[in-house]
Design an enzyme around this catalytic site. Structure first.
Site, mmCIF file in Angstrom:
data_model
loop_
_atom_site.group_PDB
_atom_site.id
_atom_site.type_symbol
_atom_site.label_atom_id
_atom_site.label_comp_id
_atom_site.label_asym_id
_atom_site.label_seq_id
_atom_site.Cartn_x
_atom_site.Cartn_y
_atom_site.Cartn_z
ATOM 1 N N HIS A 199 -23.597 -36.029 36.451
ATOM 2 C CA HIS A 199 -23.432 -37.005 35.372
ATOM 3 C C HIS A 199 -24.673 -36.895 34.493
ATOM 4 C CE1 HIS A 199 -23.064 -40.846 33.321
ATOM 5 N NE2 HIS A 199 -21.906 -41.081 33.905
ATOM 6 N N ARG A 220 -22.608 -44.579 26.070
ATOM 7 C CA ARG A 220 -22.443 -43.600 24.989
ATOM 8 C C ARG A 220 -21.120 -43.793 24.268
ATOM 9 N NH1 ARG A 220 -22.520 -38.601 27.870
ATOM 10 N NH2 ARG A 220 -22.862 -39.704 29.821
HETATM 11 O O1 MEZ Z 1 -15.394 -41.574 35.690
HETATM 12 C C1 MEZ Z 1 -16.603 -41.723 35.834
HETATM 13 O O2 MEZ Z 1 -17.297 -40.944 36.481
HETATM 14 C C2 MEZ Z 1 -17.269 -42.869 35.185
HETATM 15 C C3 MEZ Z 1 -16.383 -43.839 34.548
HETATM 16 C C4 MEZ Z 1 -18.589 -42.932 35.184
HETATM 17 C C5 MEZ Z 1 -19.383 -43.743 34.257
HETATM 18 O O3 MEZ Z 1 -20.178 -43.169 33.527
HETATM 19 O O4 MEZ Z 1 -19.259 -44.955 34.233
#
Ligand code: MEZ
Length: 565
Positions: free
Chosen positions: A348, A368
């Site tokens: 992420h 974002r």
């Molecule tokens: O689907 C995901 O991983 C998600 C919604 C993560 C996030 O940034 O909140």
């Protein structure tokens, strides 16, 4: 941003934070005039990934040398676990119940085990997918046991913040959703699985609403939808910034009303059980608190064990809950079930880098989606903030490591700014408190006012894109074994888009529950549950020269926890 707000930052960060503040007005004005950093072309994306994404680092991954997916590449840490030996509890079990003279030889792991519990459907995993599966299987008349490693609900589902994608607005369609997923996953997803998911999504949204889930809405009752990285339409539905927690709340409430379901907490599965025909007929559980082994015999088994973030590939931090140690992959692989798409892991883009005590936890993509920008230490935007995740991740890593434009925190880590205060400038005061109640309060308690200060972020290991090969009904290549959620592969291909995990666990959790209940209802009485599948696998390990040493599943990370006995 006044100096007062900045005083919570160590001196080393303040000057760079000021540059973020200074550039904000110009960035806002650009935004109003529709001027923004363009999204990268497909070929530029590919080049960037090869240059800077952790998946492509030399020495980071290797091919499996044994098993049904021999030759498939994946992170070395994961490959080592998949090619490892059973836990000591399995050896002990065989000594107690089998012939102790031969139990240590691979060829003798075929004793029939006496079950402690007999049920129709065994669900392994107590997150969103497992709970949805249990609910549906019980509704279809099956007697269900749900075994979970920690407490019921402790899972990545609960950690999910930013939302769930559903194409339910006029300007959108399941077909558009389908195309976004295929493109975001580099055209490597299984199209049948994707089609099943996007077409069922609106029904899932209705089901969750019926269960009482509180989605963000306008006063008129219309659902709010937002962009996520790689979405061509606004279709991410959220419950503040605690979407997964809210989902888990209603699922648990629903399940607690179903007497046909028994829950075994702190009881992870450590091996599948098979019969002489190679059908899945249960699992061996190992109570985490006592080490006691429980043999559960079932007519059908659903694997919903979640992901692998706590394996910390290449030393990356993770956003995952402590139980995310790839257990389901280990169990399935030993039983001969093929795996796919594990060569690409999801980092992420915005894990926390400062405050350092939260390192690796999520700064949700919803920030974002509502306009927060990613900036380097000069306060400059260097990537379109809503590229697909793998692209944004690679851009951040390149900016910090290759171009030297990251901000160094006192502990030595490097990050980029996420300019959260932008959101209130764009949408009006009060938006941050309203849309991010969880994170707003959490950071407020640490003296950080998200309406005033940016935070530092760096990619964090977030999601297992691939896993057990499944069919659209949740079945696997092994009769009697079904699987759903993060343990599976095929829906997201090589890269998942935000908001498709919560959708996937609902769609395929329910499908696996239904299919397993139907399978259990029509299947003959289970006989001779054993560990015969281990025989072939351990012989392969021995032939490949892999000696007992590493044992798996690991169950918990090796830090900050008491290891199971
Ligand atoms: O689907 C995901 O991983 C998600 C919604 C993560 C996030 O940034 O909140």
């Amino acid at each position: 941003m006044s100096t007062n707000y900045l005083s919570v930052f160590p001196e080393a960060l303040r000057e760079s934070a000021r540059l973020v503040q200074r550039s904000r007005e110009a960035r806002l004005s650009n935004r109003q005039r529709g001027i923004r950093i363009e999204s990268l072309s497909l070929s530029d994306r590919r080049a960037l990934l090869a240059e800077a994404h952790p998946d492509y680092r030399e020495g980071g991954r290797r091919a499996l040398v044994v098993g049904t997916s021999k030759g498939s590449e994946m992170p070395c840490e994961l490959a080592n676990l998949l090619e490892s030996w059973p836990r000591p509890s399995i050896m002990r079990l065989l000594k107690e119940q089998g012939d102790s003279q031969v139990a240590s030889r691979a060829g003798a792991w075929i004793e029939t085990l006496t079950p402690d519990i007999i049920t129709d459907v065994l669900v392994i995993g107590g997150g969103g997918a497992g709970t949805a599966a249990a609910i549906v299987a019980a509704e279809k008349g099956a007697k269900v046991v749900l075994a979970t490693k920690l407490r019921h609900g402790d899972s990545n589902t609960r950690m999910a913040e930013g939302g769930m994608q559903v194409a339910d607005h006029e300007c959108d369609s399941p077909a558009q959703h389908f195309l976004d997923i295929m493109g975001g996953g580099h055209f490597s997803s299984n199209a049948d699985l994707v089609e099943a998911m996007v077409t069922e999504a609106p029904a899932i949204l209705r089901w969750l609403e019926e269960l009482g889930m509180l989605f963000d809405k306008y006063p008129t009752g219309r659902m709010k939808v937002r962009h996520g990285g790689g979405t061509s339409r606004k279709r991410v539905h959220a419950a503040g910034d605690v979407t997964g927690l809210e989902m888990m709340r209603v699922l648990k409430d629903r399940m607690n009303c179903q007497e046909e379901i028994s829950v075994l907490q702190f009881s992870p599965a450590v091996e599948l059980l098979t019969d002489e025909n190679g059908r899945a007929v249960g699992a061996v559980l190992e109570q985490i608190t006592t080490g006691k082994v429980i043999v559960v015999q079932a007519k059908a088994v659903i694997l919903a064990t979640g992901g692998f973030g706590r394996l910390h590939f290449q030393g990356f931090p993770t956003s995952n809950h402590p139980g995310a140690t790839a257990d389901g992959l280990v169990l399935a692989y030993r039983a001969g079930v093929p795996l796919r798409d594990l060569q690409n892991c999801q980092y992420h883009p915005t894990g926390v880098m400062f405050p350092e005590k939260l390192t690796g936890l999520l700064l949700t993509e919803k920030f974002r989606g509502l306009g927060a920008q990613i900036l380097n230490r000069h306060g400059e935007e260097f990537v379109f903030s809503l590229e697909p995740r793998d692209v944004t991740t690679a851009a951040i890593i390149r900016e910090c490591t290759e171009f030297g434009n990251g901000v160094t925190v006192p502990g030595g880590g490097v990050g980029v700014w996420l300019d959260i205060p932008m959101i209130d400038f764009i949408h009006g005061r009060g938006t941050i408190e309203r849309e991010f109640p969880g994170r707003y309060k959490e950071y407020h308690a640490m003296g950080l006012d998200l309406r005033q200060v940016p935070l530092l972020a760096f990619p964090t290991l977030h999601y297992q894109n691939g896993g057990v090969v499944i069919w659209p009904n949740g079945g696997t290549d092994m009769p009697g074994l079904f699987a759903a959620g993060e343990v599976t592969g095929g829906v997201h291909g090589r890269n998942r888009l935000m908001g498709n995990a919560l959708l996937e666990i609902m769609v395929f959790g329910r499908r696996a529950g239904l299919s397993a209940a139907e399978f259990a209802a029509t299947s003959r009485h289970v006989q001779d549950p054993g560990l015969g599948h281990l025989e072939a696998f351990l012989e392969q390990l021995e032939s490949a020269g892999i000696q007992p040493g590493i044992t798996a599943p690991r169950l918990l990370p090796t830090y900050g926890t008491v290891q199971p006995v």
